[in-house]
Design a protein around this motif. Structure first.
Motif, mmCIF file in Angstrom:
data_model
loop_
_atom_site.group_PDB
_atom_site.id
_atom_site.type_symbol
_atom_site.label_atom_id
_atom_site.label_comp_id
_atom_site.label_asym_id
_atom_site.label_seq_id
_atom_site.Cartn_x
_atom_site.Cartn_y
_atom_site.Cartn_z
ATOM 1 N N GLY A 356 6.299 21.558 -3.382
ATOM 2 C CA GLY A 356 5.177 21.423 -4.294
ATOM 3 C C GLY A 356 3.986 20.791 -3.628
ATOM 4 O O GLY A 356 3.931 20.603 -2.407
ATOM 5 N N CYS A 357 3.014 20.438 -4.452
ATOM 6 C CA CYS A 357 1.809 19.763 -4.002
ATOM 7 C C CYS A 357 1.939 18.284 -4.329
ATOM 8 O O CYS A 357 2.202 17.915 -5.480
ATOM 9 N N TYR A 358 1.719 17.443 -3.330
ATOM 10 C CA TYR A 358 1.919 16.002 -3.484
ATOM 11 C C TYR A 358 0.688 15.255 -2.986
ATOM 12 O O TYR A 358 -0.176 15.799 -2.299
ATOM 13 N N ALA A 359 0.673 13.975 -3.321
ATOM 14 C CA ALA A 359 -0.386 13.090 -2.823
ATOM 15 C C ALA A 359 0.130 11.668 -2.813
ATOM 16 O O ALA A 359 0.987 11.288 -3.622
ATOM 17 N N ILE A 360 -0.394 10.894 -1.873
ATOM 18 C CA ILE A 360 -0.284 9.438 -1.955
ATOM 19 C C ILE A 360 -1.486 8.980 -2.775
ATOM 20 O O ILE A 360 -2.633 9.097 -2.336
ATOM 21 N N ARG A 361 -1.200 8.511 -3.978
ATOM 22 C CA ARG A 361 -2.265 8.021 -4.848
ATOM 23 C C ARG A 361 -2.523 6.545 -4.531
ATOM 24 O O ARG A 361 -1.606 5.724 -4.543
ATOM 25 N N LEU A 362 -3.756 6.241 -4.219
ATOM 26 C CA LEU A 362 -4.151 4.874 -3.861
ATOM 27 C C LEU A 362 -5.145 4.359 -4.886
ATOM 28 O O LEU A 362 -6.141 5.031 -5.194
ATOM 29 N N ARG A 363 -4.866 3.175 -5.402
ATOM 30 C CA ARG A 363 -5.773 2.575 -6.375
ATOM 31 C C ARG A 363 -6.007 1.115 -6.028
ATOM 32 O O ARG A 363 -5.091 0.419 -5.581
ATOM 33 N N ALA A 364 -7.232 0.695 -6.238
ATOM 34 C CA ALA A 364 -7.584 -0.716 -6.043
ATOM 35 C C ALA A 364 -8.600 -1.097 -7.105
ATOM 36 O O ALA A 364 -9.346 -0.248 -7.607
ATOM 37 N N GLY A 365 -8.630 -2.351 -7.461
ATOM 38 C CA GLY A 365 -9.591 -2.797 -8.465
ATOM 39 C C GLY A 365 -9.455 -2.011 -9.749
ATOM 40 O O GLY A 365 -8.359 -1.891 -10.311
ATOM 41 N N PRO A 366 -10.556 -1.387 -10.231
ATOM 42 C CA PRO A 366 -10.482 -0.636 -11.488
ATOM 43 C C PRO A 366 -9.636 0.625 -11.389
ATOM 44 O O PRO A 366 -9.220 1.176 -12.411
ATOM 45 N N GLY A 367 -9.395 1.128 -10.176
ATOM 46 C CA GLY A 367 -8.512 2.282 -9.988
ATOM 47 C C GLY A 367 -9.062 3.600 -10.474
ATOM 48 O O GLY A 367 -8.303 4.550 -10.712
ATOM 49 N N VAL A 368 -10.382 3.708 -10.598
ATOM 50 C CA VAL A 368 -11.013 4.956 -11.007
ATOM 51 C C VAL A 368 -12.210 5.215 -10.103
ATOM 52 O O VAL A 368 -12.707 4.312 -9.429
ATOM 53 N N GLY A 369 -12.689 6.464 -10.123
ATOM 54 C CA GLY A 369 -13.862 6.809 -9.318
ATOM 55 C C GLY A 369 -13.619 6.564 -7.848
ATOM 56 O O GLY A 369 -12.623 7.031 -7.277
ATOM 57 N N LEU A 370 -14.516 5.815 -7.214
ATOM 58 C CA LEU A 370 -14.382 5.535 -5.789
ATOM 59 C C LEU A 370 -13.264 4.561 -5.481
ATOM 60 O O LEU A 370 -12.915 4.365 -4.316
ATOM 61 N N ALA A 371 -12.690 3.941 -6.510
ATOM 62 C CA ALA A 371 -11.567 3.014 -6.317
ATOM 63 C C ALA A 371 -10.218 3.712 -6.471
ATOM 64 O O ALA A 371 -9.183 3.048 -6.531
ATOM 65 N N GLU A 372 -10.235 5.044 -6.518
ATOM 66 C CA GLU A 372 -9.001 5.836 -6.576
ATOM 67 C C GLU A 372 -9.076 6.947 -5.547
ATOM 68 O O GLU A 372 -10.090 7.622 -5.415
ATOM 69 N N GLU A 373 -8.010 7.130 -4.787
ATOM 70 C CA GLU A 373 -7.956 8.182 -3.768
ATOM 71 C C GLU A 373 -6.634 8.920 -3.886
ATOM 72 O O GLU A 373 -5.595 8.322 -4.198
ATOM 73 N N TYR A 374 -6.685 10.226 -3.662
ATOM 74 C CA TYR A 374 -5.489 11.045 -3.555
ATOM 75 C C TYR A 374 -5.456 11.648 -2.156
ATOM 76 O O TYR A 374 -6.322 12.454 -1.813
ATOM 77 N N VAL A 375 -4.488 11.237 -1.353
ATOM 78 C CA VAL A 375 -4.304 11.822 -0.029
ATOM 79 C C VAL A 375 -3.324 12.982 -0.200
ATOM 80 O O VAL A 375 -2.119 12.800 -0.335
ATOM 81 N N VAL A 376 -3.870 14.192 -0.200
ATOM 82 C CA VAL A 376 -3.124 15.384 -0.611
ATOM 83 C C VAL A 376 -2.405 16.009 0.578
ATOM 84 O O VAL A 376 -2.943 16.092 1.692
ATOM 85 N N PHE A 377 -1.194 16.490 0.320
ATOM 86 C CA PHE A 377 -0.443 17.284 1.297
ATOM 87 C C PHE A 377 0.515 18.181 0.532
ATOM 88 O O PHE A 377 0.712 18.033 -0.676
ATOM 89 N N PHE A 378 1.107 19.130 1.232
ATOM 90 C CA PHE A 378 1.961 20.138 0.610
ATOM 91 C C PHE A 378 3.344 20.080 1.231
ATOM 92 O O PHE A 378 3.471 19.941 2.450
#
Length: 773
Positions: A356-378
């Motif tokens: 499937g399609c996966y990601a390492i979801r990274l959150r800091a502070g408010p955890g939205v917008g620029l404070a949330e990242e998805y490092v995507v891989f398959f």
């Protein structure tokens, strides 16, 4: 308080359960981020669909990660291997090169040839000053001496430039002469400009050197307490056949080199033959020193090769024909191919992960917008398990990676028919040079970006992203609508990427009864196209679930599959135009541009090909007479009425954005059936430029019958078959009404039939005796 921002990327885009990926993260305003492995299911947050869908998965890497700010080397350059410090000259010096300056008045100093420490002011350099003049300088730490050419540099003109220094007299000289011919430069002979300048000065001291300063082309050595050593004063333009002497050459000797004669050996320290190393299959990043010491140079951030040189005659348009005329190595001070960040964490993926399609979801502070990242891989399976494979078009993701169209493309608003809706993520993607650009952008000097890589943060390859210029999901988040549909219907499916198909070819596809593409597989290598064609010819069932596919010829190096190259040529809907003589891929030696212009239009493989694009509205399909034929009527089973897809997450219809049509002129199989076609598109839809020989009124959507998407089906050898949707918007209609709609039903009829062994419904032959139906 500083705004929290977090960005990342992985070293792999395709992996398997139990394997390890390296994740590289940079953060502003925070030292810790919460990491979670997630499986991505649906990305579009449009209210007419199911919304964003992800599933958390247990992983050994879950939890807090220590993060910090990381820095990216911006700008391409060459670094010379000089272990014996042969180039640390503190006596007589001559530096020379042929150069083609892309942006002389950048307001920044640009180095051409240097062993210069920009912090301590040690060494020497030949470069371009902030005022757009050639300049030679040398330093001994506390002081620097300069000599500047009198005539300002004219952009995009080939020059021969040289500097000399003789410590016995202190005499320093700088020389510039035009070597423009009828073909190689922007201006011709009829333009009355005197390009020459010959200046002499007396310098006060000899240069001194620091041991750890390297010799660089297109940059100088710099240092910052936080980031350490890096290269600054990078350059926009080409350098061809540079060299260094440990003596001061005379004017006559310099004129001989300028005329094209090889440099004399006496006193020669290094002479980099930028035409050496070409092969029939391209050229690498190493620039060869043919001088006495073999001081070869290594390219960083992929300087562009395969470019015309100072002596290009216009007769041969490819480096394979006349490598001696292709010495131009091109640099850009805003070029990024690899962020080269430190690894933040190695993540061992669970052995039990489903494909499937996966990601390492990274959150800091408010955890939205620029404070949330998805490092995507398959994630592929260790061994193919499913009957269905979905190919995520990762090459196209690279083509659009961090595109700047809403900010830089003057044509984007009239083309899309709407103003952009810009988010803070779009602004960050644009203003931060460290993220690099897409192949829809141009470097600062106006030349099109021809390389893209996934070893950098790609802010628009996030699951929730909407393309600011169009207001819809595009590429990766749009493709998740197909995955969510497969998930909803419970199909046994695996995922693949373009990288898998490029590397493994037919072997990657052969285990599957049915293969689906993403919504926009626009960028295709020869290896990928061969594998697709061979899969279908060998009995595979193939569903082209998109539009504007199989369009541009691209290439990857075997040892660096994360870097893609494309050249935009004389035809096609293109954001930039490669210069004359620079149409061939340095990666492979192949001509780039449209597959159509290379004799392989997409109609030959999937029955349809690109006809035009438009935005702001989408349309439904209407059933065509072929759809009622007994050979194909099974595809329409359970569908009432003539209208298909008068809904969708992309402008409210299943036929839109970019359209493909049936065309026998380009190789659509003559037995192919047109099941349905769109029509009535707005005048925002325009005919593709490669279809036009002469422009004339009437080429827009409401006037030209060719501007339509065709649903096309045909059988192939060995019980193979192809179904093509002819529209990027098709798949974004699948999730509407909880996946209960006629587009979903139609696609389900096809996949259900395609995964069953044996003959397809409606086959002309119904039994072993081959009786005619």
């Amino acid at each position: 308080m500083a705004q929290i921002k977090i960005f990342g990327y992985a070293n792999k885009i395709s992996t398997k359960p139990g394997e390890t990926i390296d994740v590289h993260v940079s953060a502003d305003g925070v030292t810790e981020a919460d990491a979670k492995l997630v499986r991505l299911i649906h990305g579009d947050e449009h209210p007419d669909g199911p919304g964003f869908m992800e599933e958390e998965v247990d992983c050994e890497a879950d939890g807090p990660w220590a993060v910090h700010k990381q820095y990216t080397q911006v700008g391409s350059y060459l670094k010379v291997a000089d272990p014996d410090a042969r180039l640390a000259l503190d006596g007589p010096i001559t530096l020379f090169a042929f150069v083609y300056v892309g942006l002389p008045e950048a307001g920044l100093r640009q180095c051409l040839l240097s062993r210069w420490n920009n912090v301590e002011n040690y060494g020497y350099s030949l470069g371009i000053n902030q005022r757009g003049h050639f300049e030679f300088w040398l330093g001994q730490g506390s002081e620097v001496d300069y000599i500047q050419a009198e005539a300002p540099i004219i952009a995009k003109i080939w020059y021969f430039v040289a500097a000399t220094y003789d410590p016995t007299t202190g005499r320093a000289t700088i020389h510039q002469e035009s070597v423009a011919n009828r073909y190689n430069s922007l201006l011709g002979r009829v333009c009355p400009i005197d390009y020459r300048s010959h200046v002499a000065e007396t310098f006060r001291f000899k240069p001194k050197h620091l041991a750890d300063t390297p010799f660089l082309m297109a940059g100088s050595w710099d240092f910052h307490d936080t980031r350490g050593h890096f290269v600054s004063e990078t350059y926009c333009g080409k350098i061809d056949r540079p060299g260094v002497y440990n003596r001061a050459l005379s004017r006559d000797e310099l004129d001989a080199i300028k005329s094209g004669k090889p440099p004399r050996p006496d006193g020669l320290v290094a002479y980099w033959d930028t035409t050496a190393g070409y092969t029939d299959t391209g050229i690498g990043d190493d620039v060869i020193d043919v001088g006495p010491y073999g001081l070869h140079a290594r390219g960083h951030n992929r300087p562009v090769r395969g470019q015309t040189g100072w002596n290009w005659s216009g007769r041969n348009d490819c480096f394979r024909l006349a490598p001696q005329e292709y010495g131009g190595v091109e640099f850009h001070y805003d070029q990024v191919v690899d962020s080269n960040w430190e690894r933040t964490r190695s993540v061992k993926l669970p052995d039990t992960l489903r494909s499937g399609c996966y990601a390492i979801r990274l959150r800091a502070g408010p955890g939205v917008g620029l404070a949330e990242e998805y490092v995507v891989f398959f994630v592929r399976p260790k061994v193919p398990k499913g009957k269905v494979a979905l190919i995520f078009p990762t090459a196209s993701y690279l083509a659009y990676a961090n595109e700047h169209l809403s900010f830089d493309a003057e044509i984007i608003q009239p083309m899309t028919g709407q103003p952009p809706i810009v988010s803070e993520i779009d602004v960050e993607m644009y203003k931060n040079w460290e993220f690099g650009m897409s192949t829809y952008d141009s470097w600062a000097d106006g030349n099109g970006v021809c390389f893209s890589s996934y070893r950098r943060p790609i802010l628009n390859m996030r699951p929730k992203h909407r393309m600011s210029s169009m207001g819809v999901t595009w590429a990766f988040p749009a493709d998740l609508s197909i995955l969510a549909w497969l998930e909803h219907r419970g199909y046994d499916y695996d995922v693949l990427t373009d990288e898998d198909v490029h590397i493994e070819g037919l072997a990657s596809l052969k285990p599957y009864a049915c293969v689906l593409t993403g919504t926009h597989p626009e960028y295709y290598s020869e290896e990928m196209l061969d594998a697709t064609e061979d899969y279908i010819e060998g009995g595979g069932r193939f569903i082209y679930t998109g539009g504007n596919g199989f369009y541009w010829n691209i290439a990857f190096r075997p040892e660096e599959p994360w870097i893609m190259e494309v050249r935009k040529l004389d035809s096609g809907m293109r954001a930039w135009q490669a210069r004359p003589g620079e149409h061939y891929l340095a990666t492979t030696g192949q001509k780039s541009g449209l597959w159509k212009n290379l004799g392989r239009p997409p109609q030959k493989t999937v029955g349809v090909g690109f006809i035009g694009e438009g935005f702001e509205t989408s349309r439904p399909y209407r059933r065509m007479p072929d759809s009622y034929h007994r050979q194909v009527s099974w595809i329409m089973e359970g569908i009432e009425g003539e209208i298909i897809g008068d809904f969708g997450l992309a402008y409210g219809g299943a036929a839109g954005l970019e359209l493909d049509r049936y065309d026998l002129r380009y190789g659509t199989p003559p037995h192919a059936r047109i099941l349905a076609s769109s029509g009535g598109h707005s005048d925002n839809y325009m005919l593709s430029i490669e279809e036009i020989l002469y422009p004339y009124p009437g080429l827009a959507g409401s006037q030209d019958y060719r501007l339509r998407a065709d649903l096309v089906y045909f059988t192939a050898p060995n019980d193979g078959a192809v179904f093509s949707t002819g529209s990027i918007a098709f798949a974004q209609a699948l999730p509407v009404n909880g996946f209960d709609n006629n587009v979903s039903k139609l696609l389900g009829n096809l996949v259900d039939a395609f995964i069953k062994p044996g003959r397809l419904p409606g086959s002309l032959w119904v039994n072993e005796e081959k009786q005619w139906k």
